[in-house]
Design a protein around this motif. Structure first.
Motif, PDB file in Angstrom:
ATOM      1  N   ASN A  24     -21.980   2.643  -6.271  1.00 31.91           N
ATOM      2  CA  ASN A  24     -22.298   1.362  -5.636  1.00 31.91           C
ATOM      3  C   ASN A  24     -21.076   0.478  -5.443  1.00 31.91           C
ATOM      4  N   HIS A  25     -19.915   1.100  -5.282  1.00 31.85           N
ATOM      5  CA  HIS A  25     -18.657   0.409  -4.985  1.00 31.85           C
ATOM      6  C   HIS A  25     -18.161   0.887  -3.633  1.00 31.85           C
ATOM      7  N   VAL A  26     -17.266   0.110  -3.041  1.00 32.22           N
ATOM      8  CA  VAL A  26     -16.599   0.579  -1.830  1.00 32.22           C
ATOM      9  C   VAL A  26     -15.776   1.813  -2.206  1.00 32.22           C
ATOM     10  N   ASN A  27     -15.955   2.876  -1.436  1.00 28.08           N
ATOM     11  CA  ASN A  27     -15.248   4.124  -1.690  1.00 28.08           C
ATOM     12  C   ASN A  27     -13.752   3.943  -1.451  1.00 28.08           C
ATOM     13  N   ASN A  28     -12.951   4.601  -2.259  1.00 28.14           N
ATOM     14  CA  ASN A  28     -11.492   4.473  -2.164  1.00 28.14           C
ATOM     15  C   ASN A  28     -10.957   4.797  -0.771  1.00 28.14           C
ATOM     16  N   THR A  29     -11.534   5.772  -0.108  1.00 23.53           N
ATOM     17  CA  THR A  29     -11.031   6.150   1.212  1.00 23.53           C
ATOM     18  C   THR A  29     -11.275   5.068   2.259  1.00 23.53           C
ATOM     19  N   VAL A  30     -12.261   4.228   2.024  1.00 20.17           N
ATOM     20  CA  VAL A  30     -12.561   3.148   2.964  1.00 20.17           C
ATOM     21  C   VAL A  30     -11.397   2.161   3.032  1.00 20.17           C
ATOM     22  N   TYR A  31     -10.738   1.936   1.890  1.00 21.91           N
ATOM     23  CA  TYR A  31      -9.594   1.020   1.885  1.00 21.91           C
ATOM     24  C   TYR A  31      -8.509   1.494   2.841  1.00 21.91           C
ATOM     25  N   LEU A  32      -8.298   2.803   2.931  1.00 25.79           N
ATOM     26  CA  LEU A  32      -7.288   3.327   3.864  1.00 25.79           C
ATOM     27  C   LEU A  32      -7.670   3.023   5.308  1.00 25.79           C
ATOM     28  N   ARG A  33      -8.946   3.157   5.635  1.00 28.02           N
ATOM     29  CA  ARG A  33      -9.404   2.817   6.988  1.00 28.02           C
ATOM     30  C   ARG A  33      -9.179   1.340   7.250  1.00 28.02           C
ATOM     31  N   TRP A  34      -9.519   0.509   6.271  1.00 25.73           N
ATOM     32  CA  TRP A  34      -9.309  -0.928   6.438  1.00 25.73           C
ATOM     33  C   TRP A  34      -7.833  -1.260   6.635  1.00 25.73           C
ATOM     34  N   VAL A  35      -6.955  -0.615   5.858  1.00 27.44           N
ATOM     35  CA  VAL A  35      -5.510  -0.846   6.014  1.00 27.44           C
ATOM     36  C   VAL A  35      -5.084  -0.531   7.446  1.00 27.44           C
ATOM     37  N   GLN A  36      -5.531   0.601   7.960  1.00 27.35           N
ATOM     38  CA  GLN A  36      -5.196   0.996   9.335  1.00 27.35           C
ATOM     39  C   GLN A  36      -5.722  -0.036  10.328  1.00 27.35           C
ATOM     40  N   ASP A  37      -6.966  -0.453  10.159  1.00 33.60           N
ATOM     41  CA  ASP A  37      -7.572  -1.416  11.081  1.00 33.60           C
ATOM     42  C   ASP A  37      -6.841  -2.767  11.049  1.00 33.60           C
ATOM     43  N   VAL A  38      -6.522  -3.227   9.853  1.00 28.21           N
ATOM     44  CA  VAL A  38      -5.850  -4.531   9.701  1.00 28.21           C
ATOM     45  C   VAL A  38      -4.430  -4.467  10.255  1.00 28.21           C
ATOM     46  N   ALA A  39      -3.723  -3.386   9.959  1.00 29.72           N
ATOM     47  CA  ALA A  39      -2.353  -3.229  10.475  1.00 29.72           C
ATOM     48  C   ALA A  39      -2.356  -3.192  11.998  1.00 29.72           C
ATOM     49  N   THR A  40      -3.304  -2.486  12.575  1.00 27.69           N
ATOM     50  CA  THR A  40      -3.394  -2.402  14.038  1.00 27.69           C
ATOM     51  C   THR A  40      -3.704  -3.767  14.641  1.00 27.69           C
ATOM     52  N   ALA A  41      -4.640  -4.493  14.057  1.00 29.27           N
ATOM     53  CA  ALA A  41      -4.983  -5.829  14.564  1.00 29.27           C
ATOM     54  C   ALA A  41      -3.774  -6.760  14.496  1.00 29.27           C
ATOM     55  N   HIS A  42      -3.027  -6.676  13.393  1.00 30.08           N
ATOM     56  CA  HIS A  42      -1.840  -7.519  13.247  1.00 30.08           C
ATOM     57  C   HIS A  42      -0.781  -7.142  14.281  1.00 30.08           C
ATOM     58  N   TRP A  43      -0.519  -5.857  14.430  1.00 31.48           N
ATOM     59  CA  TRP A  43       0.449  -5.356  15.413  1.00 31.48           C
ATOM     60  C   TRP A  43       0.082  -5.847  16.814  1.00 31.48           C
ATOM     61  N   ASP A  44      -1.215  -5.805  17.132  1.00 32.45           N
ATOM     62  CA  ASP A  44      -1.665  -6.243  18.455  1.00 32.45           C
ATOM     63  C   ASP A  44      -1.404  -7.727  18.687  1.00 32.45           C
ATOM     64  N   THR A  45      -1.442  -8.552  17.638  1.00 33.95           N
ATOM     65  CA  THR A  45      -1.184  -9.987  17.810  1.00 33.95           C
ATOM     66  C   THR A  45       0.315 -10.300  17.872  1.00 33.95           C
ATOM     67  N   LEU A  46       1.125  -9.431  17.299  1.00 35.73           N
ATOM     68  CA  LEU A  46       2.568  -9.685  17.241  1.00 35.73           C
ATOM     69  C   LEU A  46       3.331  -9.205  18.464  1.00 35.73           C
ATOM     70  N   THR A  47       2.742  -8.282  19.209  1.00 37.71           N
ATOM     71  CA  THR A  47       3.486  -7.586  20.250  1.00 37.71           C
ATOM     72  C   THR A  47       2.826  -7.721  21.615  1.00 37.71           C
ATOM     73  N   THR A  48       3.612  -7.398  22.619  1.00 38.47           N
ATOM     74  CA  THR A  48       3.123  -7.399  23.992  1.00 38.47           C
ATOM     75  C   THR A  48       2.531  -6.024  24.321  1.00 38.47           C
ATOM     76  N   PRO A  49       1.725  -5.938  25.372  1.00 40.52           N
ATOM     77  CA  PRO A  49       1.237  -4.614  25.791  1.00 40.52           C
ATOM     78  C   PRO A  49       2.384  -3.632  26.072  1.00 40.52           C
ATOM     79  N   ALA A  50       3.459  -4.128  26.649  1.00 39.12           N
ATOM     80  CA  ALA A  50       4.607  -3.248  26.932  1.00 39.12           C
ATOM     81  C   ALA A  50       5.214  -2.704  25.637  1.00 39.12           C
ATOM     82  N   GLN A  51       5.346  -3.554  24.618  1.00 39.61           N
ATOM     83  CA  GLN A  51       5.883  -3.085  23.340  1.00 39.61           C
ATOM     84  C   GLN A  51       4.950  -2.050  22.701  1.00 39.61           C
TER      85      GLN A  51
END
Length: 135
Positions: A24-51
């Protein structure tokens, strides 16, 4: 323990039933998915489509410290920032924090390698990109 800087990018995390394991806890592998999702969202806000077309990132390493369990009823936020960069590599921090208690649930340090999409090989992070990353 990492201190969340004022400039950290924030993403609310929505826990789904599929994220929960037999304890009944968040599975450890889910954290890796979240890391990927958060990193991608951050990258998208920092950069241009061309970058984003010109540069890709691949993960070299994840270091995760699981500090407290997280359950279906918890409201949490992920905070992330680029901690450092050198050569082809960049270190990103992600801290998952419980909204009500303010306690850190897990913290992650990831090392990413900048890749040239044309060659699919690592490439040195250019100054322009370091500025976009806030470094």
């Amino acid at each position: 323990m990492f201190t969340i800087p004022p400039h950290a990018f924030q993403v609310p995390i929505h826990i789904n039933k599929a994220d929960i394991d037999i304890l009944n806890h968040v599975n450890n592998t889910v954290y890796l998915r979240w890391v990927q999702d958060v990193a991608t969202a951050h990258w998208d806000t920092l950069t241009t489509p061309a970058q984003r077309q010109q540069y890709w990132w691949v993960v070299r390493r994840h270091e995760i410290d699981y500090l407290r369990p997280c359950t279906m009823d918890d409201a949490i936020t992920a905070y992330t920032w680029v901690h450092s960069a050198h050569g082809k590599a960049s270190d990103r921090i992600v801290v998952f924090q419980h909204n009500e208690t303010g306690k850190t649930i897990a913290q992650v340090k990831t090392t990413w390698i900048l890749v040239d999409p044309a060659t699919q090989r690592g490439t040195t992070i250019p100054e322009e990109l370091l500025r976009s990353l806030g470094l």
